[in-house]
Design a protein around this motif. Structure first.
Motif, PDB file in Angstrom:
ATOM      1  N   UNK A 454      41.840 -36.196  82.203  1.00  0.00           N
ATOM      2  CA  UNK A 454      43.115 -36.542  81.789  1.00  0.00           C
ATOM      3  C   UNK A 454      43.317 -36.998  80.420  1.00  0.00           C
ATOM      4  N   UNK A 455      44.028 -36.408  79.345  1.00  0.00           N
ATOM      5  CA  UNK A 455      43.841 -36.395  77.946  1.00  0.00           C
ATOM      6  C   UNK A 455      45.106 -35.847  77.214  1.00  0.00           C
ATOM      7  N   UNK A 456      45.820 -36.750  76.193  1.00  0.00           N
ATOM      8  CA  UNK A 456      46.642 -36.102  75.459  1.00  0.00           C
ATOM      9  C   UNK A 456      46.137 -35.386  74.333  1.00  0.00           C
ATOM     10  N   UNK A 457      44.960 -35.318  74.287  1.00  0.00           N
ATOM     11  CA  UNK A 457      44.372 -34.721  72.938  1.00  0.00           C
ATOM     12  C   UNK A 457      42.990 -35.238  72.447  1.00  0.00           C
ATOM     13  N   UNK A 458      42.704 -36.353  72.970  1.00  0.00           N
ATOM     14  CA  UNK A 458      41.436 -36.890  72.785  1.00  0.00           C
ATOM     15  C   UNK A 458      40.323 -36.090  73.562  1.00  0.00           C
ATOM     16  N   UNK A 501      52.394 -46.663  78.523  1.00  0.00           N
ATOM     17  CA  UNK A 501      52.938 -45.717  77.602  1.00  0.00           C
ATOM     18  C   UNK A 501      52.197 -45.842  76.129  1.00  0.00           C
ATOM     19  N   UNK A 502      51.432 -44.907  75.901  1.00  0.00           N
ATOM     20  CA  UNK A 502      50.658 -45.173  74.571  1.00  0.00           C
ATOM     21  C   UNK A 502      49.936 -46.430  74.496  1.00  0.00           C
ATOM     22  N   UNK A 503      49.503 -47.198  75.495  1.00  0.00           N
ATOM     23  CA  UNK A 503      48.691 -48.212  75.665  1.00  0.00           C
ATOM     24  C   UNK A 503      49.677 -49.416  75.327  1.00  0.00           C
ATOM     25  N   UNK A 504      50.825 -49.293  75.598  1.00  0.00           N
ATOM     26  CA  UNK A 504      51.902 -50.417  75.620  1.00  0.00           C
ATOM     27  C   UNK A 504      52.677 -50.383  77.014  1.00  0.00           C
ATOM     28  N   UNK A 505      52.665 -51.340  77.540  1.00  0.00           N
ATOM     29  CA  UNK A 505      53.385 -51.446  79.146  1.00  0.00           C
ATOM     30  C   UNK A 505      54.966 -51.434  78.914  1.00  0.00           C
TER      31      UNK A 505
END
Length: 682
Positions: A454-458, A501-505
């Motif tokens: 699972x990855x958004x591009x990393x 969401x992008x490491x923000x809750x």
């Protein structure tokens, strides 16, 4: 499918279709049969723009011929031969009016497997017209390159030409000309060595690219599904001729990774055209996206539906003789009524899991009444396994196992029982690219299963320096599924869920299963007592936990002081600051919970009151909250349910340079963003 099941409803439907098509053919009266007018072939023969009319004709012919060969429908054979007579006359007219070169020129459109179906028809009828017409669809500008063994397929449209190779294989079978066996062997070799992905699939945007330059092709438009369907046919023929394990291994790889994942979960009729293999890609956002059950019928729908109807066609192969012999090349739970061997053979395969690194197979059989027949079973020992730890027993007696990449031969009698336990391990494969700068681009496999992260591009993975897989990848315990939760809350007549969401809750709208939003809304409870095990999430109430993000394994929800947004990051040295007590909901409702900070008593994870869109989450204390006591209780109370996402039975965590990755089989992915290749360095 009917040949496997003998289902009466299927029999009625397919017979009705043949009868209806026959009525259409008779009404037209020429032998022609298609939903589009024959004028499209006028354009085809005049080298004018028209797309692939012979592709459709091949499918109609192949379907009718299957009705005859599988279901003994004599009417379908009559229809096939009448259609072929029509096209024989058309092609002859082109050659007489112009030249045979003009006919070859017209074949620069996609003609499907016309040569294949015509050779198959000739094998039934013996009609020399059928053989001649088959020869005329053997595309010489392509087969000629393969005949002189030139690795020069770059720039060719893959699914136009793989069926031509399949047809050349049938030419070898019906004529015995060894050149065409050599052609397909060479073709398979160059595709596998220079043009195939770790899935076993091939093509980018439907075409072959430069050999051993695949790192530059990773994107959303990789591996047209039709090409995998057809490459399975090529490998099946080669295995039948040679009995070489390499072709059976290929079949397993392409079927497991390139076919089983082209349907969205178990949703019938939801298929994909391409299988994306870039960084942070999704099957749901390729050019064609997922199709629909009733409004999509691309070429890859035809082959995709057919692929799922014939999953059993290459599990068993028999070799006749005074002692009949059976080759078992795929390990799939199944039953075979083996007439030559006079037994009913049952194959039971335990589901593969990451926590038990073995493939467990059990074979049993029963003799048919009054039948006694000795036979030989040949069991594939896959190239991906290891001799160390492998074990086979026949009637509880140990057998000597050959090396991986060969067959275990067993003398068999009715009533025998064989068990086979084959080790499965993690391995990596470099992408087919010989440029030094791409030497670290690798795929990760577990036995035959290609793992995706699972990855958004990393895509950076840190393997460590010892060379041990344990340094960088570990299996996910099966018990962890009991620890997965999703927290939801009602607001403004909508349901929202706690989301990374992008490491923000944040609180986001309740998502559809099998999506990025669903995995972001799933968290694992990490108990302060690491030996803690629960069988239901209700048992977590009253316990102290950290909340690990499902798709960022190793990272947990961490407060940034009070009244500041919560983030997902590595656990702090003092884990108590990122720990929460799960308590009964402050709103007093029976099914709600609140999440209280361990280090700041009276402070809770807080959303807001009557919000209608995504809202940032924070740690808030009742004394400092601007809302009323009732509003505070509402904003800090959640429904805790089982996680929207779950760990696949084959799940691993791989250590990344900046983050870790949850790795699962590519076939299990639905809409989630993933990567199948990683930059792997010490």
């Amino acid at each position: 499918m009917w040949a496997s099941t003998h289902n009466d409803t299927l029999k009625e439907k397919m017979s009705a279709v043949v009868s209806a098509l026959s009525a259409c053919q008779k009404k037209m009266g020429t032998g022609y049969l298609s939903a589009f007018p024959s004028e499209l072939f006028d354009r085809f023969e005049a080298i004018k723009p028209v797309w692939a009319p012979y592709y459709t004709i091949h499918k109609i012919l192949a379907g009718l011929l299957d009705q005859y060969t599988f279901a003994n429908d004599a009417q379908a054979l009559v229809m096939t031969t009448w259609m072929v007579e029509y096209f024989y006359n058309r092609v002859q007219n082109v050659i007489r009016t112009h030249t045979v070169e003009r006919h070859w020129l017209s074949l620069n459109e996609e003609t499907g497997g016309m040569n294949d179906v015509l050779y198959r028809l000739f094998a039934i009828t013996g009609n020399p017209k059928h053989l001649l017409l088959a020869h005329l669809f053997d595309k010489p500008c392509f087969l000629g390159l393969l005949a002189v063994q030139a690795d020069d397929i770059s720039g060719f449209h893959a699914n136009t030409h793989i069926p031509i190779v399949i047809g050349s294989q049938m030419r070898y079978e019906v004529t015995g000309d060894p050149l065409y066996k050599t052609i397909s062997t060479f073709f398979m070799d160059i595709v596998n060595s220079s043009h195939s992905y770790a899935t076993g699939g091939t093509s980018v945007s439907e075409f072959w690219s430069d050999p051993k330059r695949l790192a530059s092709t990773l994107q959303t438009e990789n591996e047209e599904s039709c090409t995998t369907y057809n490459m399975l046919k090529v490998s099946r023929h080669l295995f039948r001729w040679t009995k070489e394990v390499a072709y059976a291994d290929y079949y397993e790889r392409a079927l497991t990774n390139g076919v089983l994942g082209i349907q969205r979960g178990t949703e019938p009729g939801v298929m994909i055209y391409m299988l994306p293999q870039g960084r942070g890609v999704s099957k749901a956002v390729s050019y064609h996206k997922w199709g629909t059950p009733f409004n999509s019928f691309w070429c890859c729908y035809g082959t995709g539906i057919e692929s799922f109807s014939k999953l059993g066609d290459s599990i068993y192969f028999e070799e006749e003789g005074s002692v009949p012999s059976l080759y078992i090349i795929q390990y799939v739970s199944s039953t075979l009524d083996w007439k030559s061997g006079k037994i009913v053979l049952n194959q039971k395969v335990d589901p593969v899991v990451s926590s038990d690194p073995y493939l467990h197979v059990t074979l049993t059989s029963s003799s048919k009444e009054g039948a006694e027949q000795s036979s030989t079973l040949n069991l594939r020992i896959p190239i991906w396994t290891s001799s160390k730890g492998a074990k086979a027993t026949l009637n509880a007696q140990n057998l000597d196992l050959p090396a991986p990449g060969s067959f275990l031969q067993v003398k068999w009698s009715g009533g025998d029982k064989l068990t086979l336990n084959l080790p499965i391990s993690i391995r990596t494969e470099q992408i087919k690219d010989d440029r030094p700068e791409y030497a670290s681009v690798r795929a990760i496999l577990y036995g035959p299963y290609l793992l995706s992260g699972y990855s958004s591009g990393d895509w950076d993975i840190k393997t460590g320096s010892t060379g041990s897989d344990a340094d960088w990848i570990s299996p996910v315990p099966a018990s962890y599924n009991n620890h997965l939760v999703t927290f939801s809350q009602e607001s403004s007549e909508s349901t929202f869920v706690l989301t990374n969401m992008n490491q923000s809750i944040r609180m986001e709208k309740f998502p559809k299963a099998g999506t990025d939003a669903a995995i972001r809304a799933t968290f694992r409870l990490i108990f302060d007592d690491t030996s803690e095990k629960i069988s239901s999430i209700e048992e977590a109430i009253g316990k102290t936990v950290m909340l690990e993000s499902f798709d960022f394994p190793g990272m947990v929800l961490v407060p940034q002081g009070t009244e500041n947004n919560l983030v997902v990051t590595d656990p702090p040295n003092d884990t108590a600051t990122s720990s929460f007590g799960i308590v009964h909901g402050l709103d007093g409702k029976d099914n709600s919970v609140s999440l209280e900070s361990v280090t700041q008593k009276g402070c809770y994870i807080y959303s807001g009151v009557n919000y209608s869109s995504s809202i940032g989450m924070k740690l808030s204390c009742n004394s400092s909250s601007s809302s009323s006591e009732a509003g505070f209780s509402q904003a800090t109370s959640f429904t805790m349910n089982n996680g929207l996402s779950a760990y696949h039975p084959i799940s691993f965590v791989a250590k990344g340079r900046n983050r870790n990755y949850l790795m699962v089989p590519l076939q299990s992915i639905r809409d989630e963003s993933y990567s199948v290749y990683f930059n792997m360095q010490p």
